[in-house]
Scaffold this motif. Structure first.
Motif, PDB file in Angstrom:
ATOM      1  N   ALA A   1      -0.298  -5.420  -3.463  1.00  0.00           N
ATOM      2  CA  ALA A   1       0.198  -4.480  -2.484  1.00  0.00           C
ATOM      3  C   ALA A   1       0.952  -5.573  -1.553  1.00  0.00           C
ATOM      4  CB  ALA A   1      -0.756  -3.703  -1.579  1.00  0.00           C
ATOM      5  N   SER A   2       0.611  -5.539  -0.520  1.00  0.00           N
ATOM      6  CA  SER A   2       1.294  -6.354   0.699  1.00  0.00           C
ATOM      7  C   SER A   2       0.969  -7.792   0.694  1.00  0.00           C
ATOM      8  CB  SER A   2       1.111  -5.724   2.015  1.00  0.00           C
ATOM      9  OG  SER A   2      -0.180  -5.808   2.427  1.00  0.00           O
TER      10      SER A   2
ATOM     11  N   PHE B   1       4.076  -2.610  -7.281  1.00  0.00           N
ATOM     12  CA  PHE B   1       4.753  -2.722  -5.913  1.00  0.00           C
ATOM     13  C   PHE B   1       5.564  -1.122  -5.759  1.00  0.00           C
ATOM     14  CE2 PHE B   1       4.585  -7.270  -7.172  1.00  0.00           C
ATOM     15  CZ  PHE B   1       3.662  -7.746  -6.171  1.00  0.00           C
TER      16      PHE B   1
ATOM     17  N   PRO C   1       5.576  -9.331  -1.937  1.00  0.00           N
ATOM     18  CA  PRO C   1       5.313 -10.128  -0.469  1.00  0.00           C
ATOM     19  C   PRO C   1       6.128 -11.385  -0.480  1.00  0.00           C
ATOM     20  CG  PRO C   1       3.244  -9.869  -1.893  1.00  0.00           C
ATOM     21  CD  PRO C   1       4.285  -9.195  -2.731  1.00  0.00           C
TER      22      PRO C   1
ATOM     23  N   HIS D   1       2.147   1.585  -1.961  1.00  0.00           N
ATOM     24  CA  HIS D   1       3.392   1.016  -2.236  1.00  0.00           C
ATOM     25  C   HIS D   1       3.918  -0.066  -1.058  1.00  0.00           C
ATOM     26  CE1 HIS D   1       6.251   3.219   0.253  1.00  0.00           C
ATOM     27  NE2 HIS D   1       5.294   4.320   0.171  1.00  0.00           N
ATOM     28  N   SER D   2       4.246  -1.031  -1.507  1.00  0.00           N
ATOM     29  CA  SER D   2       4.578  -2.146  -0.551  1.00  0.00           C
ATOM     30  C   SER D   2       5.586  -3.191  -1.393  1.00  0.00           C
ATOM     31  CB  SER D   2       3.492  -2.983  -0.459  1.00  0.00           C
ATOM     32  OG  SER D   2       3.701  -3.796   0.713  1.00  0.00           O
TER      33      SER D   2
END
Ligand SMILES: C[S@@+](CC[C@H](N)C(=O)[O-])C[C@H]1O[C@@H](n2cnc3c(N)ncnc32)[C@H](O)[C@@H]1O
Length: 247
Positions: free
Chosen positions: A96-97, A121, A141, A137-138
């Motif tokens: 994720a993030s 993602f 990173p 959702h992200s």
């Protein structure tokens, strides 16, 4: 006729009868309830047996809990296994993030350590409890560290290619595997593919371990089907976060 032959005949007759008559289908509306009772009882027995284990951290039945309590477990594992300054291969399933990914990236400082993050993602590929497909959702990173790489897509598409390319290099480094995909399907798939590369001393952390029909079920089927022994080393929030060492 031997006892075994008689037993086999009874089992075969009963099975044929149940399939032909569809008798048990009258209980179909209760499938979820029966499934819940069976699987939750397995979890309950497991927790009560393993809470007596010698754990680096443990925390049971506290009235107020916080998700970030998992950091206590991270800190204890990093210290106990001296992961700060020795080479480690960190594999995270569900990035994720990048909260937990970045934490480990900062803590494991050895220049030979490598960090691999796997995620769609684009969020969960299927619904999970109150979360819908696509939730969480992200974008990938941003990390300013060339020891880290990310693999975008479902594990079912990305992991085997990764292992073909990197399997021999990750095999002999201590692996720290973080299962944080929440889902039964994703967790069981990733564990099964990693199995040939696991070595004694590798660590597997589960972020939502005590969810009886997801990570716990994946753990249970993985350990039963692969005859692998995972020793509990740490637990937080009544095994919501749990970590194991391959022994
Ligand atoms: C709880 S989040 C990860 C949280 C993150 N580790 C953290 O600490 O902030 C779960 C992630 O798993 C990913 N995921 C679940 N199943 C997946 C699959 N089969 N393939 C790829 N990613 C998956 C989702 O996209 C989601 O971003």
């Amino acid at each position: 006729m031997s006892i075994r032959t008689t037993k086999l005949k009874i089992i075969k007759f009963s099975k044929d009868f149940l399939l032909a008559s569809r008798l048990l289908q009258i209980l179909q509306p209760f499938n979820n309830l029966f499934g819940f009772i069976y699987n939750f009882n397995l979890l309950t027995s497991w927790v009560h047996k393993n809470k007596k284990a010698n754990l680096l951290t443990n925390d049971f039945y506290r009235p107020i809990r916080h998700y970030d309590d998992r950091l206590k477990s991270f800190v204890a594992i990093a210290d106990h296994y001296q992961l700060h300054d020795t080479p480690v291969c960190y594999l995270e399933f569900g990035v994720a993030s990048g909260n937990s990914f970045k934490w480990w990236l900062q803590q494991c400082r050895h220049s030979s350590s490598r960090f691999y993050g796997f995620d769609t993602f684009e969020g969960l590929p299927e619904s999970w409890g109150v979360f819908n497909k696509g939730d969480m959702h992200s974008p990938i990173p941003e990390v300013n560290d060339n020891r880290a790489s990310f693999y975008k897509g479902i594990f079912q598409d990305t992991l085997n290619g990764f292992l073909d390319e990197n399997g021999s290099s990750i095999r002999n480094t201590r692996k720290l595997i973080h299962m944080d995909a929440d889902l039964f399907s994703a967790t069981l798939f990733a564990l099964s593919q990693l199995y040939p590369f696991l070595q004694k001393g590798d660590i597997i952390m589960f972020d939502e371990f005590n969810v009886y029909d997801h990570e716990f079920m994946a753990y249970r089927l993985f350990t039963e089907c692969f005859y692998i022994n995972l020793k509990p080393i740490s637990a937080q929030n009544n095994f919501y976060h749990a970590a194991f060492e391959v022994v």
